[in-house]
Design a protein around this motif. Sequence first.
Motif, PDB file in Angstrom:
ATOM      1  N   PHE A 352      -4.583   0.844  -4.633  1.00  0.00           N
ATOM      2  CA  PHE A 352      -5.165   1.144  -5.876  1.00  0.00           C
ATOM      3  C   PHE A 352      -4.239   1.285  -7.062  1.00  0.00           C
ATOM      4  N   GLU A 353      -4.654   1.357  -8.251  1.00  0.00           N
ATOM      5  CA  GLU A 353      -3.992   1.247  -9.425  1.00  0.00           C
ATOM      6  C   GLU A 353      -2.779   2.153  -9.539  1.00  0.00           C
ATOM      7  N   GLN A 354      -2.988   3.538  -8.982  1.00  0.00           N
ATOM      8  CA  GLN A 354      -2.404   4.739  -9.115  1.00  0.00           C
ATOM      9  C   GLN A 354      -1.210   4.805  -8.010  1.00  0.00           C
ATOM     10  N   CYS A 355      -1.314   3.953  -6.997  1.00  0.00           N
ATOM     11  CA  CYS A 355      -0.559   3.891  -6.007  1.00  0.00           C
ATOM     12  C   CYS A 355      -0.245   5.244  -5.173  1.00  0.00           C
ATOM     13  N   ASP A 356      -0.899   6.119  -5.413  1.00  0.00           N
ATOM     14  CA  ASP A 356      -0.890   7.576  -4.940  1.00  0.00           C
ATOM     15  C   ASP A 356      -1.751   7.616  -3.455  1.00  0.00           C
ATOM     16  N   CYS A 380       2.353  -1.066  -5.512  1.00  0.00           N
ATOM     17  CA  CYS A 380       1.454  -1.305  -4.495  1.00  0.00           C
ATOM     18  C   CYS A 380       0.753  -2.434  -5.271  1.00  0.00           C
ATOM     19  N   MET A 381       0.928  -2.889  -6.412  1.00  0.00           N
ATOM     20  CA  MET A 381       0.088  -4.056  -6.969  1.00  0.00           C
ATOM     21  C   MET A 381       0.932  -5.303  -7.068  1.00  0.00           C
ATOM     22  N   ARG A 382       0.060  -6.303  -7.167  1.00  0.00           N
ATOM     23  CA  ARG A 382       0.865  -7.610  -6.994  1.00  0.00           C
ATOM     24  C   ARG A 382       1.852  -7.864  -8.178  1.00  0.00           C
ATOM     25  N   ASN A 383       1.544  -7.206  -9.478  1.00  0.00           N
ATOM     26  CA  ASN A 383       2.455  -7.400 -10.522  1.00  0.00           C
ATOM     27  C   ASN A 383       3.648  -6.513 -10.563  1.00  0.00           C
ATOM     28  N   ALA A 384       3.962  -6.371  -9.155  1.00  0.00           N
ATOM     29  CA  ALA A 384       5.428  -5.727  -8.998  1.00  0.00           C
ATOM     30  C   ALA A 384       6.360  -6.664  -9.032  1.00  0.00           C
ATOM     31  N   THR A 385       5.990  -8.094  -8.726  1.00  0.00           N
ATOM     32  CA  THR A 385       6.938  -9.134  -8.722  1.00  0.00           C
ATOM     33  C   THR A 385       7.545  -9.658 -10.207  1.00  0.00           C
ATOM     34  N   GLN A 386       6.529  -9.053 -11.207  1.00  0.00           N
ATOM     35  CA  GLN A 386       6.979  -9.433 -12.553  1.00  0.00           C
ATOM     36  C   GLN A 386       7.657  -8.231 -13.079  1.00  0.00           C
ATOM     37  N   ALA A 387       8.020  -7.357 -12.459  1.00  0.00           N
ATOM     38  CA  ALA A 387       8.650  -6.119 -13.021  1.00  0.00           C
ATOM     39  C   ALA A 387      10.196  -6.214 -12.932  1.00  0.00           C
ATOM     40  N   PRO A 388      10.798  -5.535 -13.925  1.00  0.00           N
ATOM     41  CA  PRO A 388      12.399  -5.717 -13.806  1.00  0.00           C
ATOM     42  C   PRO A 388      12.941  -5.274 -12.481  1.00  0.00           C
ATOM     43  N   PRO A 389      14.197  -5.836 -12.261  1.00  0.00           N
ATOM     44  CA  PRO A 389      14.768  -5.164 -10.893  1.00  0.00           C
ATOM     45  C   PRO A 389      14.822  -3.718 -10.909  1.00  0.00           C
TER      46      PRO A 389
END
Length: 728
Positions: A352-356, A380-389
Amino acid sequence: MTACGGNLTSEHGSFTSPGYPNSYPVNAECVWLINTSPGNRAQLSFQMFDLENNCAEDYVEVRRDNATGPLMGEYCGNTIPSNLTAGHVLWVKFRSSDAGTAGGFVADYSLCECRGQLSLHGNELFGASGQVASPLYPHPFFHDGTYNWRITVQFGKAITISFKDFYLPTFFTDTCFYSLKIYDGYDNTAPTMLERCGLQPPDPVTSSANIVYISLDFNLVRTGIWFLLEWQEVDKQGTSTGMMNPSQSSGTLLTLESYRHTYKEPDPLRYIRPEWVVRRGDKLTIIMFLSLVPGCGGSFSFTEDFNVTSYNLTSPGYPLGYENNLNCEWLIQTPPGFHLQLVFNDVDLEAFEQCDSSDYIQVFSGDNGKPDFKSVGTFCMRNATQAPPVTTTNIMKVVFHSDIFMNKTGFSATVVPVCGGLLFGPSGYIDIMNKTALRPNSWSFYFQCQWNITVRTGRTIAITFEEFKVLSTDTTLCQQSSVVLRNGGSSDSPPLGNGKYCGTTIPVVNQTTGNKLFVKYTGSRNSLGFKLRYQEVSLDCGGRINLTPEMSSVNISSPRYPNIPNTNSECEWIIMAPGGERIHADFIDRFDFAYTYGCTKEYVELFDGGSQSAKLLGHYCSQKPSSILTTGNMLSVHYFTETTDPHNGFLANIAIATCGGTLRGWIGTLTSPSYPGSYPTNQDCTWLIEGVLGHYLTITFQEIKIISMFDCSGDYIEILENFDYNNT
């Protein structure tokens, strides 16, 4: 303690060479054993050291455990050895030949957590088996606090812990106001295997991996507490599903109410397997079992030659899906002078969006070599691959958690070491020589790294370049490649020396003026790098002072007194008088400190012995204290300031005690020397009494017996009144 050798078991104390403070005798041999309880540590420090220079003649030998244990050091001459710390037992031997003698030594030992020093309770423990006990076991322990132990066995194994003795009394049913906790992982963020108090030894517990963390959280109890446990390396056990046997009573325990709150599930029994539910008292409890699934956790360390430049980690079973109810933990480390970055390649979790709740990945950063971790992100979300290192210090911990419900394909991530980072401690190095393998292909022709070095407050930093090949076509401006040094903690701090260096000539640089250094390296593909070592240096204050009948007093002061000292200054004086004498300290002239609540930012403190582990005589920052008298022949004075606006400080007279002194405050008592016994002959004592401004002083004699002579020309007491305005 002046006897030659013995078993030392008190929390802290001192021992000396035989005959001290006189020279030690020839042909002497003494052995001391400093004993602490299993799993804890003992510390040895020398306050004075003066032996003959030939270690074949006179020496002090220190070993772990016993006479055949690992050698920690052999010392002679007059250089004071560094502090020595070892687990359980320190074996100390002093030997003198028949060729000559010298002044000898004074040594302090400690088995306790001493004020201002590293805690000796708790330890890092390695090996296939061993014991852990409460501090000072088998004696009761009374000092409240939190004490931690970490046990590590061979990778791929597990740890079984069983209790041999256990006494943590509680006075309320089912309520633990203090407890012993065992965590299934590196620190107290790992799942809890056991939390217990009371009088009944707990049942054995077994970890899911090769590391456990033990924490004793203890508040003062009149009867004291104690425990003794044994640990043993064992093979991992578990079913093919990775679930532990509920009869083992291991895992994270959640009541149904806690489960409903954590997982937002009003009726968890619809999804829970029957074997996951146990009855404890009148409550149903869900066991969140620790995972034994292959690929669920691990550890990896990059080596200094960086023959491997990246580490890949994935959820167990990736990309075919992970199991439910996982708690996986990875620990990744790189050498000092580098930090770690994590990049997600793929993230596909039931989330879920909150990852808690549900499934998530959490990344922690180690506290620069210390066992404390701080969370730097939960994903927890797919957009973690777009986040900075995700960036951490040179220690990174990655935790993957899955719940008991749905799952997906999992995650994949890559961890790489990157030059630069935070460096702490009294000494260390930066080695960026020939680290071309660490330069990613995506880097441009130039790249940059920066380091922040911090040593203890009140010290400065000395720098030595051991290798230097920072190639630049312009060695005047150093535009292509350079090393920038700043005298402080940031790039905006003043330059240190020339500030900017390049070429192949090894720079010679002055030490910093404070306890921080900023280093920035700009390299090119042609630059080979540099190797720099740093060392903490004490300020020009403090030291060791020997009082003698010929030099019976000295003055000491804060740095630059009566001028304002440098910010972040710290000094320590160790003063020694001849044996049988006492030391008298009197603050004279100005006494000016920046006041803070509790005297935490700027203060002077005195200890009744040769180190800060001795009894505290006083801790001052506001009112000038009365005269201070030691009980023995050693005094330790510690001055400290970390305020940005330090005041003038202090001036103190330190002397072999006779009689007299200064009394300050509302009320006090003074007596003749040796009272109530007869006073000695030829005494000349002067007391200065300073009351509260704006008030009168009243002096009342409780008893007076002085030899009477005509016109008081023999023994007498004289009282003089001093007015500030005319000094009469």
